[in-house]
Design a protein around this motif. Sequence first.
Motif, short mmCIF file in Angstrom:
data_model
loop_
_atom_site.label_atom_id
_atom_site.label_comp_id
_atom_site.label_asym_id
_atom_site.label_seq_id
_atom_site.Cartn_x
_atom_site.Cartn_y
_atom_site.Cartn_z
N LEU A 108 0.83 -1.21 0.00
CA LEU A 108 0.00 0.00 0.00
C LEU A 108 0.86 1.26 0.00
O LEU A 108 0.55 2.24 -0.66
N ALA A 109 1.96 1.22 0.75
CA ALA A 109 2.84 2.39 0.84
C ALA A 109 3.51 2.67 -0.51
O ALA A 109 3.79 3.82 -0.85
N ALA A 110 3.76 1.61 -1.27
CA ALA A 110 4.43 1.79 -2.55
C ALA A 110 3.47 2.34 -3.61
O ALA A 110 3.91 2.87 -4.63
N GLY A 111 2.17 2.20 -3.37
CA GLY A 111 1.20 2.69 -4.35
C GLY A 111 0.85 4.14 -4.10
O GLY A 111 1.48 4.82 -3.30
N ASP A 112 -0.18 4.62 -4.80
CA ASP A 112 -0.59 6.01 -4.58
C ASP A 112 -2.08 6.06 -4.21
O ASP A 112 -2.75 7.04 -4.46
N GLY A 113 -2.56 4.98 -3.63
CA GLY A 113 -3.97 4.91 -3.24
C GLY A 113 -4.24 5.71 -1.97
O GLY A 113 -3.34 6.36 -1.43
N PRO A 114 -5.48 5.66 -1.50
CA PRO A 114 -5.87 6.47 -0.34
C PRO A 114 -5.21 6.02 0.97
O PRO A 114 -5.21 6.77 1.94
N PHE A 115 -4.63 4.81 0.98
CA PHE A 115 -4.02 4.32 2.21
C PHE A 115 -2.49 4.47 2.21
O PHE A 115 -1.83 4.02 3.14
N ALA A 116 -1.93 5.07 1.16
CA ALA A 116 -0.47 5.11 1.03
C ALA A 116 0.18 5.85 2.21
O ALA A 116 1.19 5.40 2.75
N GLY A 117 -0.41 6.97 2.61
CA GLY A 117 0.17 7.77 3.69
C GLY A 117 0.17 7.02 5.01
O GLY A 117 1.19 6.94 5.70
N LEU A 118 -0.97 6.48 5.34
CA LEU A 118 -1.10 5.69 6.57
C LEU A 118 -0.15 4.50 6.55
O LEU A 118 0.54 4.21 7.53
N ALA A 119 -0.09 3.82 5.40
CA ALA A 119 0.71 2.60 5.30
C ALA A 119 2.20 2.91 5.44
O ALA A 119 2.94 2.15 6.07
N ALA A 120 2.63 4.04 4.89
CA ALA A 120 4.05 4.40 4.95
C ALA A 120 4.49 4.56 6.41
O ALA A 120 5.62 4.21 6.77
N LYS A 121 3.61 5.08 7.23
CA LYS A 121 3.92 5.26 8.64
C LYS A 121 3.80 3.92 9.38
O LYS A 121 4.65 3.54 10.18
N ALA A 122 2.72 3.20 9.09
CA ALA A 122 2.43 1.98 9.83
C ALA A 122 3.41 0.85 9.50
O ALA A 122 3.67 -0.01 10.34
N VAL A 123 3.99 0.88 8.31
CA VAL A 123 4.86 -0.23 7.91
C VAL A 123 6.07 -0.32 8.84
O VAL A 123 6.57 -1.41 9.13
N LYS A 124 6.51 0.82 9.38
CA LYS A 124 7.64 0.80 10.32
C LYS A 124 7.23 0.21 11.66
O LYS A 124 7.99 -0.53 12.29
N GLU A 125 6.02 0.55 12.09
CA GLU A 125 5.52 -0.04 13.35
C GLU A 125 5.42 -1.55 13.20
O GLU A 125 5.83 -2.32 14.07
N VAL A 126 4.84 -1.96 12.07
CA VAL A 126 4.58 -3.38 11.87
C VAL A 126 5.88 -4.17 11.69
O VAL A 126 5.97 -5.33 12.08
N ALA A 127 6.90 -3.53 11.13
CA ALA A 127 8.20 -4.20 10.99
C ALA A 127 8.69 -4.61 12.38
O ALA A 127 9.27 -5.68 12.56
N TYR A 128 8.44 -3.75 13.37
CA TYR A 128 8.84 -4.11 14.73
C TYR A 128 7.98 -5.23 15.30
O TYR A 128 8.50 -6.13 15.98
N HIS A 129 6.68 -5.20 15.01
CA HIS A 129 5.80 -6.28 15.49
C HIS A 129 6.28 -7.63 14.93
O HIS A 129 6.28 -8.64 15.63
#
Lengths: 252, 95
Positions: free
Chosen positions: A120-141
């Motif tokens: 999602l972060a790599a795309g330009d859809g409506p969730f890209a912004g949220l995903a770019a931030k969340a992907v770092k959190e989830v990497a830790y999970h």
Amino acid sequence: MSTPDTRETAGPGVETSAITAAALALGDDALVLSHRLGEWAGSAPVLEEEVALANIALDLLGQARILLSLVGDEDELAYLREERSFRNAQLVEQPNGDFAHTIARQLYFSTYQHLLYGQLAAGDGPFAGLAAKAVKEVAYHQDHAEHWTLRLGDGTPESHDRMQRACDTLWRYTGELFQPVDGLDLDHTAMESAWLDSVTAVLTKATLTVPTGPRTGAWAAGAGRQGLHTESFGRMLAEMQHLHRSHPGATW
Amino acid sequence: MTSDSWPLWEVFVRSRRGLSHTHAGSLHAPDAEMALRNARDLYTRRSEGVSIWVVPSTEITASSPDEKDPFFEPSADKPYRHPTFYEIPEGVKHL
């Protein structure tokens, strides 16, 4: 009791679009898993781990708040919907079980969520912004779940057995994660094969056997996205919602 | 398993680049990798740090309170050992 259906909460004249449907699915995943992890507060094996699980729960809660706010009023959606209106995958609602079950659920889900937000972060859809931030959190999970899987799998005979049992039990809930979701334009096949590779690598390194049971089809689970949930979910919702339902509008 | 069976670790956190690591507290963990992760969760959740060290508490040799006088007393009355006679240039923040 009347159920505020998501079409109503989106407001009159607002059509429930594919995007809000997707936000609901992803938001419910985060909300429900956050609540499950929160249930460890006060009863985790050690204090340090309790804080770790609570931190993960809070990350997920933050994601849920953003996603559900795209759909309607976050409190109404979280506290006033009936079981059938929730769109989370059945994996996240599974009870905590022993610590190994919680870790297996974390491993399966965080590996999926990391791939999902990455796409999602790599795309330009409506969730890209949220995903770019969340992907770092989830990497830790994911890192947290992998480290524990290694230690439990390659630990004592008992921890190995418990971890194996947990991985086997939850295996059938993992196929649902890769069913297409309306509003998410993703390569689910590629995600699923990356997921299998990643989980296989961790389990093998942890001296565990990769479960062989079905992940899709009649013997697998997987109707959470359609609103069908497993038995323990109703009880979890009752606990999560009772305060808001007993004292509507209560603040602190 | 209880935390009693896990060794104790001391946690040092560097709050910003250019500063040194400072003792933040201690925690229990089964091994160094997990200690680092626990430290991240316990001590840097509110962006307190950019780097963490964990050290087994048993590896730390501490001065004894009994040695306080010979260790620290002699420096108390020697103000010339302190760099208090310099003027600190403006813009130097962490001296």
